[in-house]
Enzyme design. Sequence first.
Site, PDB file in Angstrom:
ATOM      1  N   LEU A  88     -47.646 -16.143  37.788  1.00 52.94           N
ATOM      2  CA  LEU A  88     -46.761 -15.264  38.553  1.00 52.94           C
ATOM      3  C   LEU A  88     -47.086 -13.826  38.163  1.00 52.94           C
ATOM      4  O   LEU A  88     -46.873 -13.413  37.028  1.00 52.94           O
ATOM      5  CB  LEU A  88     -45.302 -15.604  38.244  1.00 52.94           C
ATOM      6  CG  LEU A  88     -44.928 -17.078  38.488  1.00 52.94           C
ATOM      7  CD1 LEU A  88     -43.513 -17.378  37.994  1.00 52.94           C
ATOM      8  CD2 LEU A  88     -45.069 -17.447  39.958  1.00 52.94           C
ATOM      9  N   GLY A  91     -44.982  -8.665  38.951  1.00 48.99           N
ATOM     10  CA  GLY A  91     -44.192  -7.636  38.259  1.00 48.99           C
ATOM     11  C   GLY A  91     -44.994  -6.419  37.832  1.00 48.99           C
ATOM     12  O   GLY A  91     -46.182  -6.499  37.526  1.00 48.99           O
ATOM     13  N   LYS A 102     -48.015  -5.336  35.464  1.00 49.16           N
ATOM     14  CA  LYS A 102     -47.771  -5.602  34.042  1.00 49.16           C
ATOM     15  C   LYS A 102     -48.937  -6.368  33.418  1.00 49.16           C
ATOM     16  O   LYS A 102     -49.258  -6.194  32.247  1.00 49.16           O
ATOM     17  CB  LYS A 102     -46.477  -6.408  33.892  1.00 49.16           C
ATOM     18  CG  LYS A 102     -46.072  -6.586  32.446  1.00 49.16           C
ATOM     19  CD  LYS A 102     -44.750  -7.292  32.315  1.00 49.16           C
ATOM     20  CE  LYS A 102     -44.385  -7.423  30.840  1.00 49.16           C
ATOM     21  NZ  LYS A 102     -43.121  -8.162  30.670  1.00 49.16           N
ATOM     22  N   GLN A 165     -46.714 -12.848  47.555  1.00 50.76           N
ATOM     23  CA  GLN A 165     -45.372 -13.287  47.885  1.00 50.76           C
ATOM     24  C   GLN A 165     -44.809 -12.367  48.980  1.00 50.76           C
ATOM     25  O   GLN A 165     -45.391 -11.333  49.294  1.00 50.76           O
ATOM     26  CB  GLN A 165     -44.474 -13.341  46.649  1.00 50.76           C
ATOM     27  CG  GLN A 165     -44.147 -12.046  45.972  1.00 50.76           C
ATOM     28  CD  GLN A 165     -43.391 -12.252  44.656  1.00 50.76           C
ATOM     29  OE1 GLN A 165     -43.902 -11.912  43.601  1.00 50.76           O
ATOM     30  NE2 GLN A 165     -42.185 -12.772  44.699  1.00 50.76           N
ATOM     31  N   ASN A 226     -45.197 -17.579  33.959  1.00 56.58           N
ATOM     32  CA  ASN A 226     -45.201 -16.112  34.019  1.00 56.58           C
ATOM     33  C   ASN A 226     -46.443 -15.596  33.301  1.00 56.58           C
ATOM     34  O   ASN A 226     -46.766 -16.061  32.208  1.00 56.58           O
ATOM     35  CB  ASN A 226     -43.962 -15.537  33.329  1.00 56.58           C
ATOM     36  CG  ASN A 226     -42.660 -15.987  33.962  1.00 56.58           C
ATOM     37  OD1 ASN A 226     -42.673 -16.701  34.956  1.00 56.58           O
ATOM     38  ND2 ASN A 226     -41.541 -15.586  33.398  1.00 56.58           N
ATOM     39  N   LYS A 371     -41.831  -8.962  26.887  1.00 57.36           N
ATOM     40  CA  LYS A 371     -40.971  -8.217  27.810  1.00 57.36           C
ATOM     41  C   LYS A 371     -40.744  -6.787  27.328  1.00 57.36           C
ATOM     42  O   LYS A 371     -40.404  -5.906  28.104  1.00 57.36           O
ATOM     43  CB  LYS A 371     -39.598  -8.898  27.945  1.00 57.36           C
ATOM     44  CG  LYS A 371     -39.650 -10.346  28.396  1.00 57.36           C
ATOM     45  CD  LYS A 371     -40.027 -10.460  29.865  1.00 57.36           C
ATOM     46  CE  LYS A 371     -40.011 -11.896  30.360  1.00 57.36           C
ATOM     47  NZ  LYS A 371     -40.672 -12.051  31.656  1.00 57.36           N
TER      48      LYS A 371
END
Length: 483
Positions: A88, A91, A102, A165, A226, A371
């Site tokens: 994924l 982001g 990211k 997406q 992720n 994160k």
Amino acid sequence: DELWSPYFVFLSAEGDDVCLVLFQISRKDFHGFKNLFHRFLQVKGPSVDWPKINRPPEESIQPYEKIKTKGLPDNITASLNKLAVVKLNGGLGTSMGCKGPKSLISVRNENTFLDLTVQQIEHLNKTYNASVPLVLMNSFNTDEDTKKILQKYKHHRVNIHTFNQSRYPRINKESLLPVAKNMGMSGDNAEAWYPPGHGDIYASFYNSGLLDKLIAEGKEYIFVSNIDNLGATVDLFILQHLMSQPEDKRCEFIMEVTDKTRADVKGGTLIQYKDHLRLLEIAQVPKAHVDEFKSVTKFKIFNTNNLWISLPAIKRLQDKNAMDLEIIVNPKTLDGGLNVIQLETAVGAAIKSFNNAMGVNVPRSRFLPVKTSSDLLLVMSNLYSMDAGSLTMSEKREFPTTPHVKLGSSFTKVHDFLARFESIPDMLELDHLTVSGDVTFGKNVSLKGTVIIIANHGDRIDIPAGAMLENKIVSGNLRILDH
């Protein structure tokens, strides 16, 4: 055409003309948003009836050790050739003060998240003479920058595919109308669009044609995770467990879960609800029960978002439009102060739609998300050693647990974080680190036990090169200047 309901027709005044700008990025995106929005208007009250929630039956969540005891066949290559890895990658790095995707932030020895992912899969393909492809689910925020960088992997032994997406409009919280003035992505309109959460993977993957392509190539499962979870590597034992099931009892969905600690109280958990395994996210919990949801005693595990999903099953469910994902209503405030909502779904929420779905309780090492800069400090340190793109806890650390690290706001942005460390400290014997205020670290610093460093407003603390801090609280002012 009744499909084009008034909600999706934008009026934009241009001089004396009023032109209708139809929301037509693609018919499929429009159709997806229309369905989501329609469901949102129909849903009243909480999506779960709290008294009907039960703990999952014991057999529905298998311990990883039990799966591992089955061992591996002589020829794991055949199983690997039926697998694709999906990351994924929608982001941005904004929360860590970085521009662009990211996945392009350097996390270890100048390697980015994407570099490490490619190294891992290439190593797998070379070691087992396999052909596991990498699939990146990008968003409109990350697609262009990601595609530019993919050139550098041309000569690696990994086939890389991408798909995007959807792009959906944010909705004014009061009027429930889209805030976009036109189809553009620039200026004020840039904030009008959003990628609708990773639950969008099923429809986007299906609509892109890539799902059919992979099935035609003989792929049976995808491993989804992720891209910022450095613990999410292909696990051969879980793969073999899937492949060794009898055809009529084929497990179509595995969610990797792990034991909850105090740091994970907001993570989604698996529950039994109306005879199905179901993912329960904190956003779905009635306010009166949030503390109960966070309890480590009632809900002992949480979702790592490492998922193994059957490709033919995704196709079957998408063909029938039978994927019923709970809507997560995510309130946001735009830069101008306008309150909007964005409608999202979670990839793990689909577990209830698949046959013979189960959880596997995996070691904590399979959940290593980056994160924040505090996480970054951990993965850059000597707590971990790196081999072929995979990070493993150093054998020199006596305890298998990760230290608790909390860096203050001066460290939030990666650029500032790097400027404050001449070199990453030795953290092999660290249990807890808290740093607040204007603090810098010299070379070869060693941190052990519990270390708390607090520079009050206006003060600065320079930890000198070669310092060893063990169970220390450092406060006040400590400047070290070149002579």
